[in-house]
Design a protein around this motif. Structure first.
Motif, PDB file in Angstrom:
ATOM      1  N   ARG A 212       0.686  -1.302  -0.066  1.00  0.00           N
ATOM      2  CA  ARG A 212      -0.046  -0.141   0.038  1.00  0.00           C
ATOM      3  C   ARG A 212       0.971   1.353   0.120  1.00  0.00           C
ATOM      4  NH1 ARG A 212      -5.386   0.603   1.259  1.00  0.00           N
ATOM      5  NH2 ARG A 212      -5.333  -1.681   1.873  1.00  0.00           N
ATOM      6  N   SER A 213       0.378   2.236  -0.872  1.00  0.00           N
ATOM      7  CA  SER A 213       1.164   3.273  -1.012  1.00  0.00           C
ATOM      8  C   SER A 213       0.815   4.371   0.181  1.00  0.00           C
ATOM      9  CB  SER A 213       0.571   4.265  -2.225  1.00  0.00           C
ATOM     10  OG  SER A 213      -0.567   4.843  -2.203  1.00  0.00           O
ATOM     11  N   ASP A 214       1.457   5.236   0.394  1.00  0.00           N
ATOM     12  CA  ASP A 214       0.784   6.488   1.226  1.00  0.00           C
ATOM     13  C   ASP A 214      -0.058   7.043   0.830  1.00  0.00           C
ATOM     14  OD1 ASP A 214       3.348   6.184   3.098  1.00  0.00           O
ATOM     15  OD2 ASP A 214       4.535   7.729   1.896  1.00  0.00           O
ATOM     16  N   LYS A 215      -1.093   7.888   1.525  1.00  0.00           N
ATOM     17  CA  LYS A 215      -1.996   8.470   1.216  1.00  0.00           C
ATOM     18  C   LYS A 215      -1.607   9.169   0.107  1.00  0.00           C
ATOM     19  CE  LYS A 215      -6.299  10.610   2.741  1.00  0.00           C
ATOM     20  NZ  LYS A 215      -7.270  10.891   3.944  1.00  0.00           N
ATOM     21  N   ILE A 216      -2.288   9.329  -1.319  1.00  0.00           N
ATOM     22  CA  ILE A 216      -2.173  10.082  -2.302  1.00  0.00           C
ATOM     23  C   ILE A 216      -3.179  11.170  -2.529  1.00  0.00           C
ATOM     24  CG2 ILE A 216      -0.470   8.542  -3.165  1.00  0.00           C
ATOM     25  CD1 ILE A 216      -2.521   8.018  -5.435  1.00  0.00           C
ATOM     26  N   PHE A 217      -4.479  11.253  -2.022  1.00  0.00           N
ATOM     27  CA  PHE A 217      -5.386  11.978  -2.440  1.00  0.00           C
ATOM     28  C   PHE A 217      -6.476  11.906  -1.164  1.00  0.00           C
ATOM     29  CE2 PHE A 217      -7.118   8.254  -4.127  1.00  0.00           C
ATOM     30  CZ  PHE A 217      -8.774   8.294  -3.728  1.00  0.00           C
ATOM     31  N   ASP A 218      -7.264  12.920  -0.886  1.00  0.00           N
ATOM     32  CA  ASP A 218      -8.206  12.823  -0.186  1.00  0.00           C
ATOM     33  C   ASP A 218      -9.533  12.629  -0.566  1.00  0.00           C
ATOM     34  OD1 ASP A 218     -10.071  13.563   1.849  1.00  0.00           O
ATOM     35  OD2 ASP A 218      -9.151  15.477   2.681  1.00  0.00           O
ATOM     36  N   PRO A 219     -10.160  11.540  -0.312  1.00  0.00           N
ATOM     37  CA  PRO A 219     -11.539  10.972  -0.888  1.00  0.00           C
ATOM     38  C   PRO A 219     -12.599  11.926  -0.501  1.00  0.00           C
ATOM     39  CG  PRO A 219     -10.700   9.458   0.746  1.00  0.00           C
ATOM     40  CD  PRO A 219      -9.527  10.442   0.603  1.00  0.00           C
ATOM     41  N   ASP A 220     -12.636  12.542   0.584  1.00  0.00           N
ATOM     42  CA  ASP A 220     -13.575  13.397   1.098  1.00  0.00           C
ATOM     43  C   ASP A 220     -13.481  14.824   0.309  1.00  0.00           C
ATOM     44  OD1 ASP A 220     -14.976  11.488   2.732  1.00  0.00           O
ATOM     45  OD2 ASP A 220     -13.315  11.806   4.152  1.00  0.00           O
ATOM     46  N   ALA A 221     -12.415  15.455   0.050  1.00  0.00           N
ATOM     47  CA  ALA A 221     -12.222  17.027  -0.187  1.00  0.00           C
ATOM     48  C   ALA A 221     -11.971  16.710  -1.876  1.00  0.00           C
ATOM     49  CB  ALA A 221     -10.920  17.245   0.470  1.00  0.00           C
ATOM     50  N   ASN A 222     -11.197  15.801  -2.164  1.00  0.00           N
ATOM     51  CA  ASN A 222     -11.023  15.918  -3.676  1.00  0.00           C
ATOM     52  C   ASN A 222     -10.924  14.555  -4.345  1.00  0.00           C
ATOM     53  OD1 ASN A 222     -10.255  16.710  -6.159  1.00  0.00           O
ATOM     54  ND2 ASN A 222      -8.331  17.392  -5.829  1.00  0.00           N
ATOM     55  N   PRO A 223     -11.831  14.112  -4.598  1.00  0.00           N
ATOM     56  CA  PRO A 223     -12.092  12.473  -4.972  1.00  0.00           C
ATOM     57  C   PRO A 223     -11.213  12.313  -6.522  1.00  0.00           C
ATOM     58  CG  PRO A 223     -14.134  13.082  -4.339  1.00  0.00           C
ATOM     59  CD  PRO A 223     -13.497  14.188  -4.474  1.00  0.00           C
ATOM     60  N   VAL A 224     -10.845  10.979  -6.883  1.00  0.00           N
ATOM     61  CA  VAL A 224     -10.121  10.722  -8.025  1.00  0.00           C
ATOM     62  C   VAL A 224     -10.999  10.009  -8.853  1.00  0.00           C
ATOM     63  CG1 VAL A 224      -8.045   9.619  -8.885  1.00  0.00           C
ATOM     64  CG2 VAL A 224      -7.898  11.195  -7.004  1.00  0.00           C
ATOM     65  N   PHE A 225     -10.944  10.228 -10.008  1.00  0.00           N
ATOM     66  CA  PHE A 225     -11.657   9.331 -11.251  1.00  0.00           C
ATOM     67  C   PHE A 225     -11.022   7.915 -11.178  1.00  0.00           C
ATOM     68  CE2 PHE A 225     -12.942  13.548 -12.457  1.00  0.00           C
ATOM     69  CZ  PHE A 225     -14.338  13.363 -13.154  1.00  0.00           C
ATOM     70  N   GLY A 226     -11.583   6.655 -11.181  1.00  0.00           N
ATOM     71  CA  GLY A 226     -11.142   5.411 -11.355  1.00  0.00           C
ATOM     72  C   GLY A 226     -10.136   4.988 -12.459  1.00  0.00           C
ATOM     73  N   ASN A 227     -10.625   5.820 -13.702  1.00  0.00           N
ATOM     74  CA  ASN A 227     -10.094   5.604 -15.149  1.00  0.00           C
ATOM     75  C   ASN A 227      -8.811   6.239 -15.085  1.00  0.00           C
ATOM     76  OD1 ASN A 227     -12.098   3.645 -16.018  1.00  0.00           O
ATOM     77  ND2 ASN A 227     -13.376   5.451 -15.766  1.00  0.00           N
ATOM     78  N   ALA A 228      -7.505   5.475 -15.026  1.00  0.00           N
ATOM     79  CA  ALA A 228      -6.306   5.955 -15.370  1.00  0.00           C
ATOM     80  C   ALA A 228      -5.591   5.689 -16.781  1.00  0.00           C
ATOM     81  CB  ALA A 228      -5.481   5.560 -14.429  1.00  0.00           C
ATOM     82  N   VAL A 229      -4.572   6.312 -17.131  1.00  0.00           N
ATOM     83  CA  VAL A 229      -3.945   6.083 -18.343  1.00  0.00           C
ATOM     84  C   VAL A 229      -2.472   5.826 -17.870  1.00  0.00           C
ATOM     85  CG1 VAL A 229      -5.464   7.366 -19.628  1.00  0.00           C
ATOM     86  CG2 VAL A 229      -3.599   8.464 -18.840  1.00  0.00           C
ATOM     87  N   ARG A 230      -1.790   5.176 -18.953  1.00  0.00           N
ATOM     88  CA  ARG A 230      -0.175   5.065 -18.612  1.00  0.00           C
ATOM     89  C   ARG A 230       0.237   6.204 -19.424  1.00  0.00           C
ATOM     90  NH1 ARG A 230       2.032   1.816 -14.735  1.00  0.00           N
ATOM     91  NH2 ARG A 230       0.887  -0.183 -14.241  1.00  0.00           N
ATOM     92  N   VAL A 231       1.464   6.674 -18.650  1.00  0.00           N
ATOM     93  CA  VAL A 231       2.341   8.063 -19.350  1.00  0.00           C
ATOM     94  C   VAL A 231       3.615   7.581 -18.974  1.00  0.00           C
ATOM     95  CG1 VAL A 231       2.648  10.280 -19.216  1.00  0.00           C
ATOM     96  CG2 VAL A 231       0.226   9.612 -19.389  1.00  0.00           C
ATOM     97  N   GLY A 232       4.437   7.390 -19.830  1.00  0.00           N
ATOM     98  CA  GLY A 232       5.797   6.973 -19.700  1.00  0.00           C
ATOM     99  C   GLY A 232       6.057   5.896 -18.649  1.00  0.00           C
TER     100      GLY A 232
END
Length: 378
Positions: A212-232
């Motif tokens: 498990r990574s460190d926390k990288i975003f706040d799901p309550d204040a600024n959620p993240v879309f689940g769909n990602a892309v590979r870049v480099g």
């Protein structure tokens, strides 16, 4: 009254005679089934259907004319193989719509003949969800499919394409989507606590402890879309507020390496499969809307923005046409395809340079009912 009846019968007799004469003049149409779609370039659009089986509509990339379709099961996912020769689907087939057993099936299809190559029966825990890029993916070596499950408890099935069977189910509690790592038999998944977790697996059905990574975003204040892309080689997620989160998952534990705040005030990303990356030009395309509010993350796009991933700067903003899903072709100069919220298709020619612009070159209404994922064969 009698005369009127005779007149009516006479009129019907005349009209009937004309109808017979017209039928005699008609030439029978010969129906044929083409063995393959046309030579050239195509775009594939998954129609979720929602109220019935899913279907993949295959369009000519130039004029968006329909060339054929592939029928899949319910709640299908779609994935184009790297060599463009195959399309993979994951679907459930229902014995009843409101109750009864389901059968979950991985299908492999010839992308040009639109015929089935094989089927693999998998766990009926297969997620019945909107089509999204993180729900069905191919391992870097091409030997495995990683498949999202939900009951609603979440897990990921590893399906061997060399043995034509599911080899292991890995529990992924609180996490969603699965993106294969590029350097090993592993995948990364986005979790509701704001972390990214990496799981490894082996051909004999074993799997490692979650990393498990460190926390990288706040799901309550600024959620993240689940769909990602590979870049480099890195995974790139986008937040509801308009920040790109660059995650390196090549090591033992995923790590946030960069955060790119790109959205101007009054603008935010929206859509489903809302990003597409063109590697030769290092350009990320993303659908955007104005005046965001809580819950506006699925609104139709007003603009499509271009972001240079080397500099992290917005290099272009172009008019959109209500898209919720986009894909980007390969080649030295990409083509962007999008589906609007009413099922209409749009093709954009791209001008690269210091400023990137999109110009709509073709459109077609009513291609699909509920589209959520697209792919091209070039």
């Amino acid at each position: 009254m009698k005369n009127n009846a005779i007149t009516a019968l006479s009129l019907l007799s005349v009209l009937g005679g004309q109808a017979v004469a017209q039928e005699v003049d008609l030439q029978p149409e010969t129906l044929i089934v083409e063995e393959r779609i046309s030579e050239g370039e195509h775009v594939y659009v998954m129609d979720m259907g929602i109220s019935g089986p899913s279907s993949i509509m295959v369009l000519n990339a130039d004029d968006l004319s329909l060339e054929g379709n592939i029928g899949a099961g319910n709640f299908s996912q779609m994935l184009m193989s790297p060599d463009k020769s195959s399309i993979y689907t994951s679907s459930v087939f229902m014995t009843r719509y409101t109750y009864g057993d389901v059968e979950a099936v991985i299908g492999e299809w010839d992308s040009q003949a639109l015929t089935g190559k094989r089927e693999i029966i998998v766990s009926n825990k297969l997620a019945q969800t909107l089509s999204q890029k993180g729900a069905l993916n191919l391992s870097a070596d091409g030997d495995y499919l990683v498949v999202q499950n939900a009951t609603p408890a979440t897990s990921v099935s590893i399906v061997s394409l060399t043995e034509n069977k599911e080899v292991v189910e890995i529990p992924t509690p609180g996490c969603w989507t699965a993106y294969p790592a590029l350097d090993s038999s592993a995948f990364s998944t986005l979790c509701g606590d704001g972390t990214v977790v990496k799981y490894t697996y082996s051909a004999d059905g074993g799997f490692g402890d979650p990393a498990r990574s460190d926390k990288i975003f706040d799901p309550d204040a600024n959620p993240v879309f689940g769909n990602a892309v590979r870049v480099g080689g890195n995974l790139v997620y986008v937040s509801y507020a308009g920040a790109l989160l660059v995650v390196d998952d090549s090591g033992d534990v995923p790590t946030l390496t960069n955060t790119i705040e790109f959205a101007e005030e009054g603008w935010a990303p929206s859509g489903y499969n809302l990003m597409g990356y063109h590697e030769p030009s290092q350009t990320l395309f993303i659908t955007m809307h104005s005046n965001p509010f809580d819950g506006s993350h699925k609104l139709p796009a007003e603009e499509i923005w271009a972001i240079n991933m080397e500099s992290g700067t917005v290099t272009g903003r172009s008019e959109a046409h209500g898209e919720g899903n986009i894909t980007v072709s390969g080649g030295e100069v990409p083509t962007v395809f999008g589906v609007d919220h009413l099922g209409g298709m749009h093709r954009y020619e791209v001008t690269l340079g210091d400023t990137v612009s999109l110009t709509q070159a073709a459109e077609r209404e009513g291609v699909v009912f509920f589209a959520t994922i697209l792919a091209t064969d070039y």
